[in-house]
Design a protein around this motif. Structure first.
Motif, short mmCIF file in Angstrom:
data_model
loop_
_atom_site.label_atom_id
_atom_site.label_comp_id
_atom_site.label_asym_id
_atom_site.label_seq_id
_atom_site.Cartn_x
_atom_site.Cartn_y
_atom_site.Cartn_z
N VAL A 1 0.84 -1.20 0.00
CA VAL A 1 0.00 0.00 0.00
C VAL A 1 0.87 1.25 0.00
O VAL A 1 0.60 2.22 -0.72
N GLU B 1 -7.39 -3.30 2.44
CA GLU B 1 -6.72 -2.02 2.72
C GLU B 1 -7.43 -0.87 2.02
O GLU B 1 -7.53 0.23 2.55
N TYR B 2 -7.93 -1.13 0.81
CA TYR B 2 -8.56 -0.08 0.02
C TYR B 2 -10.08 -0.09 0.12
O TYR B 2 -10.75 0.70 -0.55
#
Length: 849
Positions: free
Chosen positions: A550, A811-812
């Motif tokens: 990330v 994460e997104y």
């Protein structure tokens, strides 16, 4: 009716009665070649014996009572043979002809004693109706009408060496190929071992290529025997013997007027012929002399020959309880490796390699079989995990196993399937050693708990920085200043540093992440059902900090908006690549084309994607707090396991970041050698132990060309993501393209999203203008993650909760569903999809007018 035909009596008109194998043995005998004596039990005998059966099937044929007259003729013919045992082989009427290559479809029995002969004969007949043979005929549209079986009965040859000879290589019109092993030839023909392989010039007899296998086993009159350590790496044939065999093959080719596939044996220093059949792959008339053929010069028949060889190899590796192979795990990031990468990764993924060291470090005891064979198999050029051997990673001798029948009913469950205790797989030694197993398991549990207390801190503060410093020092050195021998040493050194020394430590963190997640889900199941617990756990670990994949995307974002120069980005992240586990793939610092494409797309992107994942986590935390109200002890347990899971989960991506630093040094050494020897990438088609031969002036041009073409052919064979040992004939069958309205997989990132499908096989196929699509792909590695920023949802053919795509999707905050087999086939680019990461469902949406 004539029931018996001796080889010397067989002529061209006898094909319907003796089959292809019998016809060829008769032809070779009458032409004066050395063939062990024998005879055929004709198809007349078969038809007479089965004429009263209501249905021809294997069971009924094995129970036949043969007529006294037939039995008497067989015994009389057998008494004329000189050896105490014989070989009994099928000779189907369509077998060993130019139109088909039935090799291996019916059964062969070796070392058959006189009192076993009739049973072996009936077993050969029965093999005509085995599931394997029936499936083969159906695949090749060969009718069962009028099908009959002749059987060859032949003197056993006490062979010192045996094997096969292809008088013309599929790759070169002027080369013959010889494969050989000690003992009887069945080990070579069946694919049970890797034989020695030689390429010999048909014109000069020069040995053009030699590949000496480590031959640990051989077939003898008493069964499988071990090869002495002194003989394991010794060539099974001398140069003079290879030249003699090649000339013998050309004589046989002249007899038939076409290229031949010949089974032979060396006994008492003399070559004898066991079988000859036409090579079913036509030789390209346009192939340049002495060079590898183009793909157009080899038709589907050679691909079929490779398919059959792969099937025989897998059949030899199958366990009696059944074996399952699954295209997952490292296959998600390295689906079809080149030979150099495969050799390195296969060793790494063994009990003796980095994987085994990581497991042993946590208190596990992998089996000896895992030490030597690893957990991976290369099938038709693709990496598969052998689930049977994977189950042996934990405790040698403990009956951990997968439920073959349950997985067969639902192949999707094979992806990240959990092993179970199966006492039916145990033996007497298990019960004797049970106290030892209990002690080992207790120690492993204690070690896992101990390690995860502060191992993340050790990695972050000591292990990762130390390895990075070592790499940076190496990066400053010029490979151009090293001699060839020093480059080979550098390659070997960095393989050890990266995969044997560093990787087990990095892998330990990913194992601890998996261990902690399992314990978190188990704790959540005390107040939720299993699917709900998995879904909540997925949301609770979304949006974690410390993930270097990330961070890489965030730095690319800075490049896109002008806050960071691309050259500065490459200093820290240039060691990454698209398909980065493949050593042949250029690193970003070597080729920035893909990065420039990503930067161009980022320049049109908003920043909302970087923060939306936090909402998932905060919502899940609030839900958990309500769920645990008044449950003090359970709250403490869940909070503890959640803390460990959050701490270790980012290491699944961060570990790859550092591993690739060392990986780049391995590639640099190979690339320098490749450039010096002008191989044009060919060095990645060699294997590590060939590098010293390369710098010793051995010419690998033909070897590289051959391996390239054979790999291309292998990859033409369609294979399912899950392979079962009782359905090996399914390999190569066209996969169903029947589209569905709803596909069910595993929800790996929460949320629901709708958008048009963008079906991609590689991230470089993406267009900068693509927005708000549902990304549909085989699986992902870090090079795919920039696409997540522009995706509304994600669908993957392979992967689980801990896979790369799942971790980064969380994460997104991108809703994601994994484990949808053949999604890139079933889903059409541009179709409207709904991805439900909460329930693991992908639906086709139909626009209403």
């Amino acid at each position: 009716m004539q029931f018996i035909k001796h080889f010397s009596e067989i002529d061209e008109t006898d094909l319907p009665y003796v089959g292809g194998k019998g016809l060829n043995l008769g032809k070779l005998t009458r032409a004066g070649f050395q063939v062990p004596q024998g005879f055929c039990v004709t198809t007349d005998a078969y038809r007479l014996s089965v004429q009263h059966l209501s249905e021809q099937n294997a069971s009924a044929i094995k129970e036949l009572v043969l007529s006294p007259g037939l039995v008497a003729e067989i015994r009389t013919a057998r008494e004329q043979l000189q050896t105490s045992t014989v070989a009994v082989r099928s000779s189907a009427t369509a077998e060993d002809l130019a139109e088909a290559s039935f090799a291996g479809q019916q059964d062969t029995f070796l070392n058959v004693k006189p009192d076993e002969l009739l049973d072996a004969l009936k077993a050969c007949w029965a093999s005509l109706w085995s599931e394997r043979a029936i499936a083969y005929r159906q695949t090749h549209r060969i009718s069962d009408d009028g099908l009959a079986m002749a059987v060859v009965i032949q003197e056993m040859c006490d062979a010192e060496v045996s094997g096969v000879l292809f008088t013309v290589s599929p790759f070169s019109a002027e080369v013959s190929i010889v494969e050989s092993n000690w003992g009887l030839g069945e080990s070579v023909v069946s694919g049970a071992i890797t034989p020695d392989s030689f390429h010999v010039s048909r014109e000069t007899g020069e040995i053009l290529e030699t590949n000496i296998a480590t031959k640990r086993e051989m077939m003898t009159a008493t069964g499988v025997s071990a090869v002495s350590s002194a003989q394991q790496s010794v060539p099974s044939l001398t140069d003079a013997q290879l030249q003699e065999l090649t000339q013998l093959g050309i004589q046989i080719e002249n007899l038939y007027g076409q290229p031949m596939d010949i089974e032979w044996a060396l006994a008492d220093e003399q070559f004898v012929l066991l079988q000859a059949r036409h090579i079913t792959t036509p030789v390209s008339p346009t192939a340049p002399s002495g060079t590898a053929y183009s793909a157009l010069g080899i038709n589907k028949d050679f691909v079929e020959k490779l398919r059959q060889k792969e099937i025989r190899i897998l059949a030899s590796r199958a366990a009696k309880h059944g074996t399952v192979w699954c295209h997952h795990n490292i296959a998600e990031v390295l689906p079809a490796p080149l030979p150099m990468t495969w050799a390195i990764v296969n060793q790494f993924m063994s009990g003796a390699g980095g994987l085994g060291k990581a497991y042993r470090g946590l208190g596990f005891h992998p089996s000896k079989r895992v030490d030597t064979d690893g957990i991976l198999d290369l099938i038709c050029g693709r990496i598969y995990v052998n689930l049977n051997r994977e189950a042996e990673l934990h405790f040698d001798g403990f009956p951990f196993a997968h439920d073959f029948n349950a997985l067969k009913q639902n192949p999707q469950r094979a992806m990240y399937a959990q092993v179970q205790t199966d006492i039916t797989r145990s033996d007497a030694s298990f019960w004797f050693k049970l106290p030892i197993h209990i002690i080992r398991m207790s120690r492993a549990e204690m070690r896992l708990r101990k390690y995860r207390v502060d191992f993340d801190q050790q990695l972050t503060e000591n292990i990762f920085p130390a390895f990075q410093v070592e790499v940076e020092v190496e990066q400053e050195r010029s490979d151009a200043d090293l001699s060839d021998a020093e480059l080979v040493t550098k390659f070997q050194t960095w393989c050890v540093k990266t995969l044997d020394d560093f990787a087990p430590k990095a892998l330990t963190a990913t194992l601890l992440a998996g261990f902690s997640l399992q314990r978190l889900e188990a704790a959540l199941q005390k107040c939720l059902d299993a699917p709900a617990a998995t879904h909540l756990a997925s949301r609770l670990i979304s949006g974690l900090s410390g993930n270097l994949t990330v961070e890489t995307n965030e730095k690319l974002w800075q490049v896109a908006i002008g806050d960071l120069a691309l050259t500065d980005f490459l200093k820290d992240y240039g060691h990454r690549a698209v398909d980065e586990f493949e050593l042949a793939r250029p690193r970003w610092r070597e080729d920035t084309t893909y990065l420039e494409q990503v930067v161009a797309s980022f320049q049109q992107e908003s920043t909302s994607h970087f923060t939306r994942q936090v909402e998932q986590r905060e919502s899940a935390e609030a839900e958990l707090s309500t769920l645990l109200d008044g449950k003090t002890n359970l709250r403490k347990q869940i909070e503890s396991e959640l803390d460990f899971t959050r701490r270790y989960m980012p290491f699944r991506e961060t570990a790859k970041f550092y591993l690739m630093l060392g990986y780049e040094q391995i590639r640099r050494a190979l690339l320098e050698l490749d450039n010096r020897y002008e191989l044009d990438g060919g060095i990645f088609y060699l294997v590590p132990n060939e590098l010293k031969q390369l710098i010793g002036d051995d010419d690998f041009t033909d070897i590289i060309a051959t391996r390239k073409i054979e790999r291309e052919f292998m990859l033409q064979i369609e294979v399912p993501d899950v392979i079962f040992s009782d359905a090996l004939e399914d390999m190569g069958k066209p996969m169903s393209r029947d589209a569905s309205e709803i596909y069910t997989g595993v929800g790996v990132s929460a949320g629901v999203a709708t958008g048009k499908a963008r079906v991609l096989l590689t991230p470089t196929d993406a267009q900068p203008s693509d927005r708000d699509y549902i990304l549909v792909c085989p699986s992902t590695d870090p090079a795919w993650t920039p696409l997540f920023l522009r995706a509304a949802g994600l669908v993957m053919e392979r992967g689980g909760l801990l896979s790369h795509g799942a971790v980064v999707a969380r994460e997104y905050g991108v809703p994601a569903v994994a484990n949808i087999p053949n999604a890139t086939r079933y889903i059409t680019d541009g179709q409207m999809l709904e991805v439900d990461g909460n329930r693991g469902i992908v639906s086709i949406c139909h626009e209403t007018s």
